[in-house]
Write a protein that holds these residues in place. Sequence first.
Motif, PDB file in Angstrom:
ATOM      1  N   MET A 181      31.329  21.085 -39.222  1.00 25.25           N
ATOM      2  CA  MET A 181      32.620  20.438 -39.451  1.00 25.25           C
ATOM      3  C   MET A 181      33.610  20.798 -38.350  1.00 25.25           C
ATOM      4  N   SER A 182      33.735  22.069 -38.055  1.00 33.22           N
ATOM      5  CA  SER A 182      34.737  22.478 -37.070  1.00 33.22           C
ATOM      6  C   SER A 182      34.399  21.981 -35.670  1.00 33.22           C
ATOM      7  N   SER A 183      33.119  21.941 -35.338  1.00 33.36           N
ATOM      8  CA  SER A 183      32.745  21.512 -33.991  1.00 33.36           C
ATOM      9  C   SER A 183      32.744  19.999 -33.820  1.00 33.36           C
ATOM     10  N   SER A 184      32.975  19.280 -34.902  1.00 28.72           N
ATOM     11  CA  SER A 184      33.070  17.812 -34.786  1.00 28.72           C
ATOM     12  C   SER A 184      34.475  17.309 -35.135  1.00 28.72           C
ATOM     13  N   PHE A 185      35.102  17.899 -36.149  1.00 28.70           N
ATOM     14  CA  PHE A 185      36.431  17.448 -36.581  1.00 28.70           C
ATOM     15  C   PHE A 185      37.515  17.771 -35.551  1.00 28.70           C
ATOM     16  N   HIS A 186      37.547  19.003 -35.086  1.00 30.64           N
ATOM     17  CA  HIS A 186      38.631  19.403 -34.180  1.00 30.64           C
ATOM     18  C   HIS A 186      38.616  18.645 -32.850  1.00 30.64           C
ATOM     19  N   PRO A 187      37.461  18.416 -32.237  1.00 34.23           N
ATOM     20  CA  PRO A 187      37.476  17.551 -31.046  1.00 34.23           C
ATOM     21  C   PRO A 187      37.954  16.131 -31.367  1.00 34.23           C
ATOM     22  N   ALA A 188      37.566  15.612 -32.536  1.00 39.20           N
ATOM     23  CA  ALA A 188      38.008  14.263 -32.922  1.00 39.20           C
ATOM     24  C   ALA A 188      39.532  14.215 -33.061  1.00 39.20           C
ATOM     25  N   GLU A 189      40.114  15.290 -33.570  1.00 36.43           N
ATOM     26  CA  GLU A 189      41.577  15.355 -33.669  1.00 36.43           C
ATOM     27  C   GLU A 189      42.232  15.182 -32.303  1.00 36.43           C
ATOM     28  N   GLU A 190      41.541  15.626 -31.281  1.00 32.19           N
ATOM     29  CA  GLU A 190      42.072  15.552 -29.922  1.00 32.19           C
ATOM     30  C   GLU A 190      41.595  14.303 -29.175  1.00 32.19           C
ATOM     31  N   GLY A 191      40.938  13.388 -29.916  1.00 28.20           N
ATOM     32  CA  GLY A 191      40.509  12.133 -29.313  1.00 28.20           C
ATOM     33  C   GLY A 191      39.097  12.127 -28.761  1.00 28.20           C
ATOM     34  N   ASN A 192      38.371  13.235 -28.910  1.00 30.23           N
ATOM     35  CA  ASN A 192      36.993  13.317 -28.427  1.00 30.23           C
ATOM     36  C   ASN A 192      36.044  13.127 -29.617  1.00 30.23           C
ATOM     37  N   PHE A 193      35.501  11.931 -29.760  1.00 28.39           N
ATOM     38  CA  PHE A 193      34.651  11.611 -30.900  1.00 28.39           C
ATOM     39  C   PHE A 193      33.169  11.824 -30.619  1.00 28.39           C
ATOM     40  N   LEU A 194      32.814  12.154 -29.397  1.00 26.99           N
ATOM     41  CA  LEU A 194      31.408  12.329 -29.048  1.00 26.99           C
ATOM     42  C   LEU A 194      30.725  13.413 -29.885  1.00 26.99           C
ATOM     43  N   PRO A 195      31.320  14.611 -30.049  1.00 29.52           N
ATOM     44  CA  PRO A 195      30.657  15.617 -30.892  1.00 29.52           C
ATOM     45  C   PRO A 195      30.428  15.130 -32.323  1.00 29.52           C
ATOM     46  N   LEU A 196      31.389  14.425 -32.873  1.00 27.87           N
ATOM     47  CA  LEU A 196      31.234  13.898 -34.227  1.00 27.87           C
ATOM     48  C   LEU A 196      30.097  12.885 -34.280  1.00 27.87           C
ATOM     49  N   LYS A 197      30.045  12.015 -33.322  1.00 23.00           N
ATOM     50  CA  LYS A 197      28.992  10.997 -33.290  1.00 23.00           C
ATOM     51  C   LYS A 197      27.615  11.638 -33.102  1.00 23.00           C
ATOM     52  N   GLN A 198      27.559  12.714 -32.336  1.00 18.39           N
ATOM     53  CA  GLN A 198      26.289  13.399 -32.109  1.00 18.39           C
ATOM     54  C   GLN A 198      25.855  14.239 -33.306  1.00 18.39           C
ATOM     55  N   LYS A 199      26.814  14.691 -34.109  1.00 22.50           N
ATOM     56  CA  LYS A 199      26.504  15.624 -35.196  1.00 22.50           C
ATOM     57  C   LYS A 199      26.615  15.020 -36.589  1.00 22.50           C
ATOM     58  N   ALA A 200      26.823  13.718 -36.694  1.00 27.70           N
ATOM     59  CA  ALA A 200      27.005  13.102 -38.015  1.00 27.70           C
ATOM     60  C   ALA A 200      25.790  13.327 -38.915  1.00 27.70           C
ATOM     61  N   ASP A 201      24.573  13.205 -38.349  1.00 32.45           N
ATOM     62  CA  ASP A 201      23.359  13.457 -39.138  1.00 32.45           C
ATOM     63  C   ASP A 201      23.327  14.899 -39.639  1.00 32.45           C
ATOM     64  N   SER A 202      23.602  15.832 -38.739  1.00 31.67           N
ATOM     65  CA  SER A 202      23.570  17.256 -39.099  1.00 31.67           C
ATOM     66  C   SER A 202      24.654  17.600 -40.106  1.00 31.67           C
ATOM     67  N   LEU A 203      25.819  16.990 -39.960  1.00 31.51           N
ATOM     68  CA  LEU A 203      26.920  17.222 -40.898  1.00 31.51           C
ATOM     69  C   LEU A 203      26.515  16.804 -42.305  1.00 31.51           C
ATOM     70  N   LEU A 204      25.909  15.638 -42.418  1.00 29.50           N
ATOM     71  CA  LEU A 204      25.462  15.154 -43.732  1.00 29.50           C
ATOM     72  C   LEU A 204      24.346  16.035 -44.286  1.00 29.50           C
ATOM     73  N   MET A 205      23.398  16.405 -43.442  1.00 23.24           N
ATOM     74  CA  MET A 205      22.303  17.261 -43.899  1.00 23.24           C
ATOM     75  C   MET A 205      22.838  18.614 -44.364  1.00 23.24           C
ATOM     76  N   ALA A 206      23.783  19.167 -43.627  1.00 25.03           N
ATOM     77  CA  ALA A 206      24.373  20.455 -44.009  1.00 25.03           C
ATOM     78  C   ALA A 206      25.130  20.331 -45.328  1.00 25.03           C
ATOM     79  N   ALA A 207      25.816  19.212 -45.544  1.00 20.75           N
ATOM     80  CA  ALA A 207      26.527  18.989 -46.811  1.00 20.75           C
ATOM     81  C   ALA A 207      25.537  18.909 -47.973  1.00 20.75           C
ATOM     82  N   LYS A 208      24.440  18.220 -47.773  1.00 18.82           N
ATOM     83  CA  LYS A 208      23.426  18.101 -48.840  1.00 18.82           C
ATOM     84  C   LYS A 208      22.764  19.447 -49.122  1.00 18.82           C
ATOM     85  N   ASN A 209      22.482  20.203 -48.069  1.00 20.09           N
ATOM     86  CA  ASN A 209      21.895  21.537 -48.266  1.00 20.09           C
ATOM     87  C   ASN A 209      22.861  22.448 -49.000  1.00 20.09           C
TER      88      ASN A 209
END
Length: 131
Positions: A38-66
């Motif tokens: 969450m922190s490595s994808s949300f905080h860059p997105a706050e600053e306009g950098n959506f690439l980490p979020l786009k790269q980690k969306a699968d992992s974010l969902l998997m981590a939430a389910k786990n």
Amino acid sequence: MRTKTLWLAIFLLAFIPAVYAQNNKPVWKELKTFHGFMSSSFHPAEEGNFLPLKQKADSLLMAAKNWQASPIPVDFKPAETKAALEKLVIKCTAVKQAVDGKVSNEILMKYITEAHDAFHTIVGECRKTEE
């Protein structure tokens, strides 16, 4: 003098277990894992950098389910935490679907913010207060 030193040592040793227990609350490994994504994808997105979020969306969902599937530690309210984790998985699913659907960054920011808010509900409002 030796008696005072002995009593002081006994007194201090008596409090070590209490201090140790107070500072060593259970660590919820799945919470920490999710927070990392969450922190490595949300905080860059706050600053306009959506690439980490786009790269980690699968992992974010998997981590939430786990995290949702893991046992809830005793220092969390079980019913509230379970409900909040269900909401978190829903919000992370929306993020993943938004990334897959190549929606605008504005909409993606809305979804990741909702997931971030759900995360903070769990780590804040779902913890038991110390009595």
